[in-house]
Design a protein around this motif. Structure first.
Motif, PDB file in Angstrom:
ATOM      1  N   LYS A  78       0.814  -1.222   0.000  1.00 39.00           N
ATOM      2  CA  LYS A  78       0.000   0.000   0.000  1.00 39.00           C
ATOM      3  C   LYS A  78       0.847   1.272   0.000  1.00 39.00           C
ATOM      4  CE  LYS A  78      -3.833  -2.237   2.458  1.00 39.00           C
ATOM      5  NZ  LYS A  78      -4.688  -2.198   3.676  1.00 39.00           N
ATOM      6  N   ALA A  79       2.110   1.161   0.326  1.00 41.99           N
ATOM      7  CA  ALA A  79       2.966   2.339   0.439  1.00 41.99           C
ATOM      8  C   ALA A  79       3.578   2.707  -0.913  1.00 41.99           C
ATOM      9  CB  ALA A  79       4.075   2.074   1.461  1.00 41.99           C
ATOM     10  N   ASP A  80       4.002   3.949  -1.034  1.00 38.71           N
ATOM     11  CA  ASP A  80       4.713   4.390  -2.229  1.00 38.71           C
ATOM     12  C   ASP A  80       6.081   3.707  -2.257  1.00 38.71           C
ATOM     13  OD1 ASP A  80       5.430   6.217  -4.479  1.00 38.71           O
ATOM     14  OD2 ASP A  80       6.864   6.949  -2.985  1.00 38.71           O
ATOM     15  N   PRO A  81       6.408   2.967  -3.314  1.00 33.56           N
ATOM     16  CA  PRO A  81       7.667   2.203  -3.351  1.00 33.56           C
ATOM     17  C   PRO A  81       8.908   3.065  -3.149  1.00 33.56           C
ATOM     18  CG  PRO A  81       6.204   1.482  -5.106  1.00 33.56           C
ATOM     19  CD  PRO A  81       5.577   2.711  -4.511  1.00 33.56           C
ATOM     20  N   ALA A  82       8.949   4.232  -3.779  1.00 36.27           N
ATOM     21  CA  ALA A  82      10.131   5.090  -3.654  1.00 36.27           C
ATOM     22  C   ALA A  82      10.320   5.550  -2.209  1.00 36.27           C
ATOM     23  CB  ALA A  82      10.006   6.294  -4.580  1.00 36.27           C
ATOM     24  N   THR A  83       9.234   5.897  -1.559  1.00 35.06           N
ATOM     25  CA  THR A  83       9.304   6.313  -0.158  1.00 35.06           C
ATOM     26  C   THR A  83       9.758   5.159   0.724  1.00 35.06           C
ATOM     27  OG1 THR A  83       7.524   7.931  -0.490  1.00 35.06           O
ATOM     28  CG2 THR A  83       7.993   7.254   1.779  1.00 35.06           C
ATOM     29  N   SER A  84       9.219   3.974   0.461  1.00 40.03           N
ATOM     30  CA  SER A  84       9.600   2.789   1.239  1.00 40.03           C
ATOM     31  C   SER A  84      11.086   2.495   1.097  1.00 40.03           C
ATOM     32  CB  SER A  84       8.785   1.580   0.786  1.00 40.03           C
ATOM     33  OG  SER A  84       7.417   1.750   1.094  1.00 40.03           O
ATOM     34  N   ARG A  85      11.612   2.622  -0.127  1.00 41.62           N
ATOM     35  CA  ARG A  85      13.028   2.344  -0.338  1.00 41.62           C
ATOM     36  C   ARG A  85      13.900   3.339   0.423  1.00 41.62           C
ATOM     37  NH1 ARG A  85      11.166   1.361  -5.638  1.00 41.62           N
ATOM     38  NH2 ARG A  85      11.902   3.389  -6.399  1.00 41.62           N
ATOM     39  N   HIS A  91      14.642  -2.951  -4.256  1.00 48.92           N
ATOM     40  CA  HIS A  91      13.845  -2.432  -5.375  1.00 48.92           C
ATOM     41  C   HIS A  91      12.889  -3.498  -5.889  1.00 48.92           C
ATOM     42  CE1 HIS A  91      13.037  -1.436  -9.651  1.00 48.92           C
ATOM     43  NE2 HIS A  91      12.979  -0.201  -9.183  1.00 48.92           N
TER      44      HIS A  91
END
Length: 262
Positions: A81-88, A175
Protein backbone atom coordinates in the motif's frame (compact mmCIF):
# COMPACT_ATOMS: atom_id res chain seq x y z
CA UNK A 1 23.27 -18.40 1.84
CA UNK A 2 20.04 -20.33 1.23
CA UNK A 3 19.31 -18.33 -1.93
CA UNK A 4 22.77 -18.78 -3.43
CA UNK A 5 22.86 -22.48 -2.61
CA UNK A 6 19.37 -23.16 -3.96
CA UNK A 7 19.90 -21.19 -7.17
CA UNK A 8 23.25 -22.88 -7.75
CA UNK A 9 21.68 -26.32 -7.27
CA UNK A 10 18.80 -25.46 -9.57
CA UNK A 11 21.11 -24.12 -12.30
CA UNK A 12 23.32 -27.19 -11.98
CA UNK A 13 20.36 -29.54 -12.31
CA UNK A 14 19.02 -27.67 -15.33
CA UNK A 15 22.46 -27.66 -16.95
CA UNK A 16 22.65 -31.42 -16.53
CA UNK A 17 19.36 -31.65 -18.40
CA UNK A 18 20.62 -29.58 -21.30
CA UNK A 19 19.33 -26.18 -20.16
CA UNK A 20 22.36 -23.97 -19.60
CA UNK A 21 21.12 -20.65 -18.24
CA UNK A 22 24.65 -19.27 -18.55
CA UNK A 23 24.13 -19.15 -22.32
CA UNK A 24 21.34 -16.57 -22.08
CA UNK A 25 21.68 -13.39 -24.15
CA UNK A 26 21.37 -11.46 -20.87
CA UNK A 27 21.70 -12.38 -17.20
CA UNK A 28 20.17 -10.08 -14.58
CA UNK A 29 21.39 -10.79 -11.05
CA UNK A 30 19.83 -9.46 -7.86
CA UNK A 31 21.18 -10.32 -4.40
CA UNK A 32 21.82 -14.09 -4.39
CA UNK A 33 21.21 -13.98 -8.13
CA UNK A 34 24.14 -11.61 -8.59
CA UNK A 35 26.46 -14.32 -7.24
CA UNK A 36 24.97 -17.22 -9.16
CA UNK A 37 24.42 -15.16 -12.31
CA UNK A 38 28.09 -14.15 -12.29
CA UNK A 39 29.19 -17.75 -11.74
CA UNK A 40 27.03 -18.89 -14.64
CA UNK A 41 28.54 -16.23 -16.89
CA UNK A 42 32.02 -17.35 -15.80
CA UNK A 43 31.18 -20.95 -16.76
CA UNK A 44 31.94 -22.11 -13.24
CA UNK A 45 31.37 -25.56 -11.75
CA UNK A 46 28.67 -24.51 -9.28
CA UNK A 47 28.66 -27.82 -7.43
CA UNK A 48 32.39 -27.56 -6.74
CA UNK A 49 32.21 -23.91 -5.70
CA UNK A 50 29.34 -24.46 -3.24
CA UNK A 51 31.17 -27.46 -1.77
CA UNK A 52 34.30 -25.35 -1.26
CA UNK A 53 32.36 -22.57 0.44
CA UNK A 54 30.45 -25.03 2.62
CA UNK A 55 33.72 -26.58 3.76
CA UNK A 56 35.30 -23.18 4.42
CA UNK A 57 32.31 -22.04 6.49
CA UNK A 58 31.74 -25.27 8.37
CA UNK A 59 31.21 -24.35 11.98
CA UNK A 60 31.08 -20.61 11.27
CA UNK A 61 29.21 -18.62 13.89
CA UNK A 62 25.80 -17.29 12.84
CA UNK A 63 25.64 -13.58 12.09
CA UNK A 64 24.41 -11.24 14.80
CA UNK A 65 21.47 -9.28 13.41
CA UNK A 66 19.35 -6.52 14.92
CA UNK A 67 16.10 -8.34 14.20
CA UNK A 68 13.93 -5.37 15.17
CA UNK A 69 15.54 -3.16 12.51
CA UNK A 70 15.66 -5.99 9.97
CA UNK A 71 11.96 -6.77 10.37
CA UNK A 72 11.10 -3.09 10.13
CA UNK A 73 13.07 -2.86 6.87
CA UNK A 74 11.27 -5.85 5.39
CA UNK A 75 7.92 -4.41 6.41
CA UNK A 76 8.74 -1.27 4.43
CA UNK A 77 9.95 -3.32 1.45
CA UNK A 78 6.84 -5.44 1.20
CA UNK A 79 4.14 -2.92 2.10
CA UNK A 80 2.03 -3.05 -1.07
CA UNK A 81 0.00 0.00 0.00
CA UNK A 82 2.97 2.34 0.44
CA UNK A 83 4.71 4.39 -2.23
CA UNK A 84 7.67 2.20 -3.35
CA UNK A 85 10.13 5.09 -3.65
CA UNK A 86 9.30 6.31 -0.16
CA UNK A 87 9.60 2.79 1.24
CA UNK A 88 13.03 2.34 -0.34
CA UNK A 89 14.27 5.58 1.21
CA UNK A 90 13.01 4.45 4.62
CA UNK A 91 14.82 1.13 4.21
CA UNK A 92 17.95 3.04 3.26
CA UNK A 93 17.70 5.18 6.40
CA UNK A 94 17.54 2.04 8.54
CA UNK A 95 20.36 0.40 6.60
CA UNK A 96 22.62 3.39 7.18
CA UNK A 97 22.39 2.78 10.93
CA UNK A 98 24.23 -0.55 10.58
CA UNK A 99 27.98 -0.38 11.06
CA UNK A 100 30.76 -2.94 10.88
CA UNK A 101 33.49 -4.11 8.56
CA UNK A 102 31.24 -6.15 6.25
CA UNK A 103 33.83 -8.92 6.08
CA UNK A 104 31.28 -11.72 5.68
CA UNK A 105 29.70 -9.92 2.75
CA UNK A 106 33.05 -9.18 1.11
CA UNK A 107 34.03 -12.82 1.49
CA UNK A 108 31.07 -13.94 -0.64
CA UNK A 109 32.07 -11.63 -3.47
CA UNK A 110 35.78 -12.43 -3.18
CA UNK A 111 35.05 -16.12 -3.78
CA UNK A 112 33.84 -15.55 -7.32
CA UNK A 113 35.79 -17.66 -9.85
CA UNK A 114 37.14 -14.45 -11.42
CA UNK A 115 37.11 -10.82 -10.37
CA UNK A 116 36.87 -9.70 -14.00
CA UNK A 117 33.55 -8.87 -15.62
CA UNK A 118 32.54 -11.55 -18.14
CA UNK A 119 32.33 -10.64 -21.81
CA UNK A 120 28.69 -11.75 -22.08
CA UNK A 121 26.03 -9.22 -20.92
CA UNK A 122 25.51 -9.25 -17.16
CA UNK A 123 23.47 -6.76 -15.13
CA UNK A 124 23.84 -6.58 -11.34
CA UNK A 125 21.34 -4.54 -9.36
CA UNK A 126 21.74 -2.46 -6.20
CA UNK A 127 19.85 0.35 -4.51
CA UNK A 128 21.24 3.73 -3.47
CA UNK A 129 20.68 3.87 0.30
CA UNK A 130 20.34 7.65 0.27
CA UNK A 131 17.67 8.21 -2.36
CA UNK A 132 16.28 4.70 -2.93
CA UNK A 133 17.05 4.68 -6.65
CA UNK A 134 17.89 1.53 -8.58
CA UNK A 135 21.45 1.22 -9.85
CA UNK A 136 22.36 -1.34 -12.50
CA UNK A 137 26.04 -2.26 -12.67
CA UNK A 138 27.50 -3.59 -15.92
CA UNK A 139 30.95 -4.18 -17.37
CA UNK A 140 31.13 -0.59 -18.58
CA UNK A 141 30.12 0.94 -15.24
CA UNK A 142 33.70 1.18 -14.04
CA UNK A 143 32.92 -0.72 -10.82
CA UNK A 144 34.97 -3.79 -9.83
CA UNK A 145 32.89 -6.94 -10.16
CA UNK A 146 33.30 -8.09 -6.52
CA UNK A 147 32.18 -4.67 -5.29
CA UNK A 148 29.13 -4.72 -7.56
CA UNK A 149 28.16 -8.17 -6.30
CA UNK A 150 28.72 -7.17 -2.66
CA UNK A 151 26.42 -4.16 -3.08
CA UNK A 152 23.71 -6.33 -4.63
CA UNK A 153 23.93 -8.81 -1.72
CA UNK A 154 23.97 -6.15 1.00
CA UNK A 155 20.86 -7.19 2.91
CA UNK A 156 19.57 -4.05 4.69
CA UNK A 157 20.09 -3.98 8.46
CA UNK A 158 22.24 -7.12 8.24
CA UNK A 159 25.35 -5.78 6.49
CA UNK A 160 26.64 -2.19 6.45
CA UNK A 161 26.02 -0.45 3.11
CA UNK A 162 28.70 -0.91 0.45
CA UNK A 163 30.33 2.34 -0.64
CA UNK A 164 30.93 2.85 -4.35
CA UNK A 165 32.16 6.18 -5.70
CA UNK A 166 31.21 7.88 -2.44
CA UNK A 167 27.61 6.56 -2.38
CA UNK A 168 26.25 3.83 -0.04
CA UNK A 169 24.47 0.92 -1.72
CA UNK A 170 22.26 -1.89 -0.43
CA UNK A 171 20.64 -5.05 -1.75
CA UNK A 172 19.04 -4.83 -5.19
CA UNK A 173 16.13 -6.79 -3.73
CA UNK A 174 15.03 -3.60 -1.95
CA UNK A 175 13.84 -2.43 -5.37
CA UNK A 176 12.59 -5.82 -6.56
CA UNK A 177 13.40 -9.42 -5.70
CA UNK A 178 13.73 -10.23 -9.41
CA UNK A 179 14.05 -6.94 -11.37
CA UNK A 180 12.78 -9.04 -14.26
CA UNK A 181 11.68 -6.06 -16.31
CA UNK A 182 15.34 -5.30 -17.03
CA UNK A 183 15.03 -8.14 -19.54
CA UNK A 184 12.50 -6.14 -21.59
CA UNK A 185 13.15 -6.59 -25.30
CA UNK A 186 14.07 -10.25 -24.98
CA UNK A 187 11.60 -12.85 -26.20
CA UNK A 188 12.22 -15.63 -23.63
CA UNK A 189 12.71 -14.92 -19.94
CA UNK A 190 13.38 -17.36 -17.07
CA UNK A 191 12.85 -15.85 -13.61
CA UNK A 192 14.17 -17.59 -10.50
CA UNK A 193 13.15 -16.21 -7.10
CA UNK A 194 14.58 -17.89 -3.98
CA UNK A 195 12.32 -15.81 -1.71
CA UNK A 196 9.15 -16.03 -3.79
CA UNK A 197 7.31 -17.63 -0.86
CA UNK A 198 8.02 -14.59 1.34
CA UNK A 199 7.37 -11.68 -1.02
CA UNK A 200 4.25 -10.08 -2.55
CA UNK A 201 3.42 -11.23 -6.08
CA UNK A 202 2.20 -7.82 -7.22
CA UNK A 203 5.72 -6.62 -8.07
CA UNK A 204 6.43 -9.61 -10.28
CA UNK A 205 3.06 -9.30 -12.02
CA UNK A 206 3.86 -5.69 -12.91
CA UNK A 207 7.27 -6.72 -14.23
CA UNK A 208 5.75 -9.47 -16.35
CA UNK A 209 3.41 -6.91 -17.89
CA UNK A 210 6.39 -4.75 -18.82
CA UNK A 211 7.96 -7.75 -20.58
CA UNK A 212 5.14 -7.56 -23.11
CA UNK A 213 4.78 -10.58 -25.40
CA UNK A 214 7.86 -12.38 -24.12
CA UNK A 215 7.45 -16.03 -23.21
CA UNK A 216 8.18 -16.29 -19.50
CA UNK A 217 8.48 -18.82 -16.72
CA UNK A 218 8.88 -17.85 -13.07
CA UNK A 219 9.20 -20.00 -9.99
CA UNK A 220 10.55 -20.10 -6.45
CA UNK A 221 11.45 -22.86 -4.01
CA UNK A 222 8.97 -25.67 -3.54
CA UNK A 223 7.79 -26.83 -0.13
CA UNK A 224 10.70 -29.25 0.55
CA UNK A 225 13.16 -26.48 -0.33
CA UNK A 226 11.34 -24.01 1.93
CA UNK A 227 11.55 -26.52 4.76
CA UNK A 228 15.27 -26.99 4.08
CA UNK A 229 15.80 -23.22 4.31
CA UNK A 230 14.16 -22.97 7.72
CA UNK A 231 13.69 -19.53 9.24
CA UNK A 232 17.29 -18.28 8.99
CA UNK A 233 18.17 -17.99 5.29
CA UNK A 234 21.59 -16.53 6.23
CA UNK A 235 22.62 -19.63 8.18
CA UNK A 236 26.11 -20.67 6.93
CA UNK A 237 25.10 -24.29 7.44
CA UNK A 238 22.61 -24.05 4.55
CA UNK A 239 25.03 -24.09 1.62
CA UNK A 240 24.80 -27.83 0.90
CA UNK A 241 21.18 -28.48 2.03
CA UNK A 242 19.96 -25.58 -0.11
CA UNK A 243 22.06 -26.74 -3.07
CA UNK A 244 20.63 -30.24 -2.83
CA UNK A 245 17.11 -28.84 -2.59
CA UNK A 246 17.65 -26.83 -5.77
CA UNK A 247 19.24 -29.78 -7.55
CA UNK A 248 16.25 -31.97 -6.74
CA UNK A 249 13.74 -29.31 -7.75
CA UNK A 250 15.45 -28.88 -11.12
CA UNK A 251 14.12 -32.28 -12.15
CA UNK A 252 10.58 -31.12 -11.44
CA UNK A 253 10.76 -27.79 -13.31
CA UNK A 254 13.02 -28.76 -16.22
CA UNK A 255 10.19 -29.46 -18.64
CA UNK A 256 8.48 -26.20 -17.70
CA UNK A 257 11.68 -24.23 -18.25
CA UNK A 258 12.45 -26.07 -21.49
CA UNK A 259 9.12 -24.95 -22.99
CA UNK A 260 10.36 -21.36 -22.76
CA UNK A 261 14.11 -21.93 -23.11
CA UNK A 262 13.99 -24.07 -26.25
Amino acid sequence: MAGIGWEAGLATGLREKGIDLGEADLVVGTSAGSVVGTMLRQRADLRELVSQVAEAEAGAAPMVVDMEKAMQAFMFMFDAKADPATSRRKVGELAMQVTGDGSRLAMIADRLPSHEWPDAPLMITAVDALDGSLRVWQAGSGVPLPLAVASSCCVPCVFPPVEIDGRPYIDGGVHSISNADLAAGHDRVVIIEPLAHLTPRSVLRAELERLGEARTVAFGPDQPAIEAFGTDVLNPGLWLPAFEAGLRQASEVADQVAEVWK
